[in-house]
Design an enzyme around this catalytic site. Structure first.
Site, mmCIF file in Angstrom:
data_model
loop_
_atom_site.group_PDB
_atom_site.id
_atom_site.type_symbol
_atom_site.label_atom_id
_atom_site.label_comp_id
_atom_site.label_asym_id
_atom_site.label_seq_id
_atom_site.Cartn_x
_atom_site.Cartn_y
_atom_site.Cartn_z
ATOM 1 N N TYR A 125 0.847 -1.189 0.000
ATOM 2 C CA TYR A 125 0.000 0.000 0.000
ATOM 3 C C TYR A 125 0.883 1.239 0.000
ATOM 4 O O TYR A 125 1.818 1.339 0.791
ATOM 5 C CB TYR A 125 -0.897 0.006 1.240
ATOM 6 C CG TYR A 125 -1.845 1.184 1.306
ATOM 7 C CD1 TYR A 125 -2.862 1.338 0.366
ATOM 8 C CD2 TYR A 125 -1.728 2.144 2.310
ATOM 9 C CE1 TYR A 125 -3.730 2.420 0.427
ATOM 10 C CE2 TYR A 125 -2.607 3.223 2.384
ATOM 11 C CZ TYR A 125 -3.606 3.357 1.437
ATOM 12 O OH TYR A 125 -4.468 4.422 1.501
ATOM 13 N N ASP A 177 9.187 2.808 0.294
ATOM 14 C CA ASP A 177 8.083 3.429 1.015
ATOM 15 C C ASP A 177 8.221 3.031 2.485
ATOM 16 O O ASP A 177 7.807 1.941 2.888
ATOM 17 C CB ASP A 177 6.746 2.969 0.433
ATOM 18 C CG ASP A 177 5.566 3.525 1.220
ATOM 19 O OD1 ASP A 177 5.802 4.186 2.253
ATOM 20 O OD2 ASP A 177 4.417 3.288 0.793
ATOM 21 N N LYS A 220 3.425 8.694 9.104
ATOM 22 C CA LYS A 220 3.189 8.075 10.413
ATOM 23 C C LYS A 220 4.141 8.582 11.496
ATOM 24 O O LYS A 220 3.985 9.714 11.933
ATOM 25 C CB LYS A 220 3.181 6.549 10.255
ATOM 26 C CG LYS A 220 2.075 6.147 9.264
ATOM 27 C CD LYS A 220 1.688 4.705 9.189
ATOM 28 C CE LYS A 220 0.400 4.567 8.394
ATOM 29 N NZ LYS A 220 0.499 3.846 7.149
HETATM 30 C C1 PLP Z 1 -0.095 4.345 5.763
HETATM 31 C C2 PLP Z 1 0.742 4.116 4.586
HETATM 32 C C3 PLP Z 1 0.721 4.994 3.481
HETATM 33 C C4 PLP Z 1 -0.275 6.108 3.363
HETATM 34 O O1 PLP Z 1 -0.098 7.087 4.321
HETATM 35 P P1 PLP Z 1 -1.335 8.075 4.645
HETATM 36 O O2 PLP Z 1 -0.755 9.029 5.647
HETATM 37 O O3 PLP Z 1 -2.427 7.215 5.173
HETATM 38 O O4 PLP Z 1 -1.713 8.740 3.389
HETATM 39 C C5 PLP Z 1 1.628 4.790 2.470
HETATM 40 N N1 PLP Z 1 2.514 3.776 2.517
HETATM 41 C C6 PLP Z 1 2.561 2.917 3.554
HETATM 42 C C7 PLP Z 1 3.582 1.833 3.553
HETATM 43 C C8 PLP Z 1 1.675 3.044 4.608
HETATM 44 O O5 PLP Z 1 1.693 2.160 5.598
#
Ligand code: PLP
Length: 428
Positions: A144, A239, A267
């Site tokens: 994601y 990411d 995060k």
């Molecule tokens: C949570 C998450 C996102 C998206 O971040 P948001 O602040 O919810 O837009 C992207 N990449 C990873 C790996 C994530 O866990």
């Protein structure tokens, strides 16, 4: 436990907010029932609107690595708020957090702050495309990277929980530039690259996957990606929105000693306020406006409250080198405890764990990619989830999610959790 007020609040929310929630993962679609409304949180605990206390293993889906309402973060936000909440002009604070992030994370010279992980990943991909002058990207099924159009192709937990891996509204034109590969399968990546010579701008990957449960990379996977990228003029985007400042001070790059070309954060870096960031070596970052041609902007980017929270968080982590080891030990303790009671109760399961990330899957085969993550028994998970809530333990309401361990959790909390799991798994 009673959920009277939560149920009422949810009914009211449903009238004016689609599904009653501002992010679909908060709904209880996969497990049934109605979401619990939070009133407050402190340390390892959530307190809901009905006065129940829950030990929290979501931790705002990752950010609260030091626990809820962590004093230095709260203090920093309060103090900054008194001085004005947004200016649309530069502040010294932005340079302070940028300098600290650059010092903590390997292989980055410059960093730009945005408002979410989604924005960070979206901007990183645009930058990679501008820099390489190529259009296509490779992403892995089950990873994601936020809800930007290019990424909503087999996008892991949230999207999977709702059975719509590919969202309507993403145009065919956009989708054709996102090539899918299988996590932990280098041969598959080679094949995809081979079929699209000189067309791929970037490979974007969760270097430890956290959105189809927790799936660490198999030996050689990240090294292999690095080599393939280098050999083919492709940028490697890590990411680290979930793993950054959680698995190590310098994230997975440090943990596995692999160099990424662009790194995305979110995060933890915001300490619980809306923050994302992306970073790279100077040559790449200088491609961004106003220095370079790739446009990227934000009215509230670098917001003083968000930067104050993020800086307090990063400083705390940077000043406490033992934290990551401590978190990993707590997580290992939880792992052993869960394993013991599930075995004793003849439950079929697999547990994945790395650092302070852990996931429990109700299937016996190894969980290494999206396909294997999907094998878990959801009926068992539902009983597990609701049973744990009754016992006062809160995990994410989906079998595809990672649990996050915080420093605020005590060994008593972990023992309490293990006992709750023992009790609940006897009812399967
Ligand atoms: C949570 C998450 C996102 C998206 O971040 P948001 O602040 O919810 O837009 C992207 N990449 C990873 C790996 C994530 O866990």
């Amino acid at each position: 436990m009673i959920y009277k007020r939560s149920s009422q609040l949810f009914a009211e929310a449903e009238k004016v907010i689609p599904g009653g929630v501002n992010s679909p993962v908060r709904a209880f679609k996969a497990v049934g029932g109605t979401p619990i409304f939070v009133k407050s949180a402190k340390g390892a605990y959530l307190y809901d609107e009905d006065g129940n206390r829950l030990i929290d293993y979501i931790n705002s889906w990752g950010p609260m690595v030091l626990g809820h309402a962590y004093e230095p973060v709260v203090e920093a936000v309060i103090e900054k708020a008194k001085l004005g909440t947004s200016f649309g002009m530069p502040t010294e604070l932005e340079t302070q957090i940028a300098a600290l992030a650059v010092a903590m994370v390997p292989n980055i010279d410059k960093i730009r702050f945005v408002n979410s992980g989604t924005e960070a990943c979206m901007s990183a991909v645009r930058l990679a495309r501008g820099f390489t002058k190529r259009d296509k990207i490779i992403k892995f099924a089950g990873c994601y990277h936020g809800h930007s159009d290019s990424f909503l192709i087999q996008a892991g937990s949230g999207a999977m929980t709702f059975g719509s891996p590919n969202s309507p509204g993403v145009t065919a034109g956009t989708a054709k530039d996102t090539l899918l590969a299988t996590y932990n399968d280098l041969q598959n990546v080679k094949t995809v690259i081979g079929a699209n010579p000189n067309e791929i701008a970037a490979i974007i990957v969760e270097p430890v996957a956290g959105n189809m449960g927790c799936i660490p990379p198999v030996a050689g996977f990240l090294e292999g990606l690095r080599d393939l990228c280098t050999a083919n003029g492709i940028l490697l985007i890590f990411d680290e929105v979930m793993t950054g400042f959680r698995l190590a001070k310098g994230g997975v790059q440090e943990l596995f000693n692999i160099t990424a070309d662009i790194v995305c954060f979110g995060k933890v870096i915001g300490g619980g306020l809306p923050v994302g960031a992306f970073a790279a070596r100077e040559e790449i970052m200088n491609y961004l406006a106003p220095l370079g041609p790739v446009y990227q902007a934000g009215t509230l980017s670098g917001n003083p409250l968000a930067m104050a929270a993020g800086l307090a968080m990063l400083e705390s982590l940077n000043n406490d080198p033992a934290i990551f080891q401590r978190l990993a030990e707590k997580t290992a303790y939880l792992h052993e405890g869960i394993e013991k009671v599930l075995k004793a109760n003849n439950v079929i399961f697999t547990i994945n764990r790395i650092g302070s990330m852990i996931s429990v899957h109700f299937d016996e085969s190894p969980v290494v990619d999206l396909k294997s993550a999907g094998k878990g028994d959801n009926e068992t998970f539902k009983k597990f989830f609701h049973g744990l809530v009754k016992e006062g333990v809160y995990i994410a309401p989906s079998a595809y999610e990672t649990w996050f361990i915080t420093d605020a959790l005590t060994y008593e909390d972990l023992d309490f959790t293990i006992q709750a799991i023992d009790k609940v798994s006897k009812t399967f």
